[in-house]
Design a protein around this motif. Structure first.
Motif: not given
Lengths: 540, 120
Positions: A111-117, A157-158, A161-164, A244-245
């Motif tokens: 839920m949280v991840r969907t909302t944030v996205f 978002y995922r 480490p690579r995306s961050m 990476e996104a």
């Protein structure tokens, strides 16, 4: 300025997705996943419909503006849009809606991840509209920052480490360059006492100041903006961030965020080109270098997403080369559609196979091969970027070639880039038309595994339809369907095929491996950017 | 600040700007870079406030009509810029913390090296 109509509510373009995000956040807090998807989706749909109405309105009445809050023009914040830009804005927002639909087809778990996205997605789209509408340099800064802060959240978002680290690089580089932009803004404000883009330019035309202060200010502003457009040498943040996104975010970044920044740069260019004659050749030169370097590096990539990311550098370069003509805006709109489409369709494939490596995707186990729709959408996107007649890229490239016809060198360059582009999309094509092998003994995959969810399909159909629409209507309107142009496109594809054969030979492969291994660290990237800014300040 | 001559103020703010810019390059660790970015931003704010104070130095509220007030526009701009700067800082620190959890270092080059090794 004459011919400007006041249109109250123009700023709704910015407000609608923000309101949608607020509503989606509330729905998310109440635990309604469907609510999040519907509220954010409906707000984006309303925004797109409104943009369509504005495109029609500006087509009849010319440029429109709103002074937000009913202040006078000299004190208030002004948003403004002209007929040509309104059409590009419409395409950008329609594609933003399509990407939302695609992302809603396979929303992230939790839920949280969907909302944030979806909340952050709406904020970024709102920032895109604000960037395109901004009439003064400071609001442009704020809008660009809203877009990049939101984009950074979406890139990381995922939480791999690579995306961050890609997000960190993106944020540091964009913050440093926007600081340079602010220094430029400070100098211009000090010289003219104005912040409005056209008002600053008018003040400079009326009393041209002596000395180097104004050229340096302009160079700093161009540095800030071309970093967002990813022109060489300011492109260093793009390949990692875009590849990476998550797939829908890659489509958003490559298709739309670059385009909003370009429209901002275009507005600055239109205002300042009469006062600063050196601006045009500089932007065209940066574009030429980006176009060529981008396509060379794209050819060297193994990862489908990195390949697409470098093509964004190359295509944005082409757009800058054509900045003097209508080709730039047409190609900006068409690139928004076809590049998003390509990222979305590659995303489908990469998600199913768990890899984006073209060499691995060349063979597919039976049952996991690309379906017909994916192949069709890939052919539309790849055909458009390679300049096949009848698709949008052909129109944009044709108009850009026409606009540089007085410079044979640039015409040759556009040809070279087209050949390289064709070759690299033949390479990517091997992933969509793979050799099908029987799956390894024990693993039996369900036969329906290459079916697409309806929303995923719908999300790709919108940019696909736009690509064909611009291709056919634009091609007829600009009179580009001639034997010579068609023959040129076919010859380009043929030479591209030859180049592809060379590329997959063993010397070609080792050269590609060497090139794709070159990666700049953060400090070297920042040094390159600062040197670029210094050079820019010396030549403007 | 009126005890400092006008020109010197600009040079001092410029020096702070250069300290920030240099700090971004010379700090290997990411937290150092974030602090340097904040110094850079503060220097920018100083620039704008200095520019605004060249019009006058009393507060632009409750006018009697005879005072020379500062330019209020730049102050409004800088409020916005400070808010943007806080957002950037917060986001950077979150990313750095997560990267530290994953790799055990905040050295950007080291993080990139570790991640590239993991790929191969």
């Amino acid at each position: 300025m004459n011919g400007v109509t006041d249109l109250p509510l123009l700023s709704l373009l910015v407000v609608l997705p923000l309101a949608g995000s607020a509503g989606a956040l509330l729905a998310g807090l109440r635990g309604s996943r469907q609510g999040v998807l519907w509220i954010s989706g409906i707000s984006l749909a309303a925004q797109t419909i409104f943009a369509g109405w504005i495109a029609a309105y500006t087509g009849v009445h010319g440029t429109v503006r709103e002074v937000v809050g009913g202040w006078s023009v000299t004190t208030g914040i002004t948003v403004m849009i002209g007929p040509a830009t309104a059409l590009v804005l419409l395409v950008v927002l329609a594609v933003a809606l399509a990407i939302h639909v695609y992302a809603a087809g396979s929303p992230p778990e939790g839920m949280v991840r969907t909302t944030v996205f979806f909340v952050v997605y709406g904020i970024v789209v709102s920032g895109l509209a604000a960037t395109i509408l901004a009439e003064d340099l400071f609001n442009l800064f704020v809008s660009l920052e809203v877009v990049s802060l939101g984009a950074v959240v979406l890139v990381a978002y995922r939480r791999t480490p690579r995306s961050m680290i890609a997000a960190l690089r993106y944020l540091v580089i964009s913050t440093v360059t926007i600081a340079l932009y602010l220094v430029g803004l400070l100098i211009l404000y000090r010289q003219t006492g104005e912040l409005g883009i056209s008002r600053v330019a008018q003040a400079l035309m009326a009393t041209p100041p002596a000395g180097r202060a104004v050229p340096i200010a302009l160079a700093l502003i161009v540095t800030g903006l071309t970093t967002r457009v990813a022109s060489v040498p300011f492109h260093v943040w793009l390949p990692d961030a875009h590849s990476e996104a998550p797939h829908p975010v890659s489509a958003l970044l490559s298709g739309l965020v670059l385009k909003a920044a370009f429209l901002a740069l275009y507005r600055v260019y239109l205002a300042f080109a009469p006062a600063m004659t050196s601006l045009v050749p500089i932007l065209m030169a940066m574009g030429a270098v980006s176009a060529l370097l981008g396509v060379i590096l794209a050819l060297a990539q193994r990862s489908a997403k990195r390949l697409l990311a470098f093509h964004s550098v190359s295509q944005m370069g082409l757009i800058l080369v054509g900045i003097g003509g209508t080709g730039a805006l047409v190609h900006a709109a068409s690139h928004a559609a076809f590049k998003s489409l390509l990222f979305l369709v590659v995303g489908v494939l990469a998600t199913r196979r768990g890899t984006a490596d073209i060499y691995e995707l060349r063979t597919a186990p039976a049952g996991k091969e690309p379906g017909r729709w994916e192949q069709a959408f890939f052919l539309i996107g790849a055909g458009a970027i390679a300049g096949v007649p009848g698709l949008s890229g052909f129109v944009g490239k044709g108009l850009i070639t026409t606009s540089v016809r007085s410079v044979p060198f640039l015409q040759l360059l556009v040809q070279l880039v087209s050949v390289g582009t064709a070759a690299s999309f033949i390479k990517l094509g091997t992933a969509f038309f793979p050799r099908v092998v029987e799956p390894a003994a024990a693993t039996t995959t369900p036969p329906s595994s290459n079916r697409l969810a309806p929303l995923t399909l719908a999300g790709m159909a919108i940019p696909g339809a736009i690509t064909i629409l611009i291709g056919v209507a634009g091609g007829i309107h600009a009179g580009l369907f001639t034997v010579a142009k068609g023959g040129n496109a076919l010859a380009t594809l043929a030479i591209g095929a030859v180049l592809f054969r060379l590329l997959v030979s063993s010397p070609g492969k080792s050269l590609a491996g060497g090139l794709s291994g070159v990666r700049l660290g953060l400090d070297s990237s920042l040094t390159a950017i600062l040197l670029g800014a210094v050079v820019l300040a010396m030549v403007v | 600040m009126s005890f400092l001559p006008e020109g010197l103020r600009w040079y001092l703010a410029g020096a702070i700007f250069l300290v920030g810019l240099g700090g971004i390059f010379t700090n290997r660790r990411a937290v150092g870079k974030v602090i340097a970015l904040n110094i850079l931003n503060s220097a920018l704010v100083l620039f704008f406030i200095l520019l605004g104070s060249s019009a006058g130095d009393s507060a632009p509220i409750l006018f009697r009509g005879d005072e020379a007030a500062v330019d209020p526009l730049v102050q409004a701009l800088m409020l916005t810029a400070i808010v943007v700067g806080v957002c950037v800082t917060a986001l950077l620190l979150v990313l750095i913390q997560r990267l530290y959890d994953a790799t055990g270092t905040t050295d950007v080059d080291e993080i990139e090296r570790i991640l590239n090794e993991r790929r191969h």
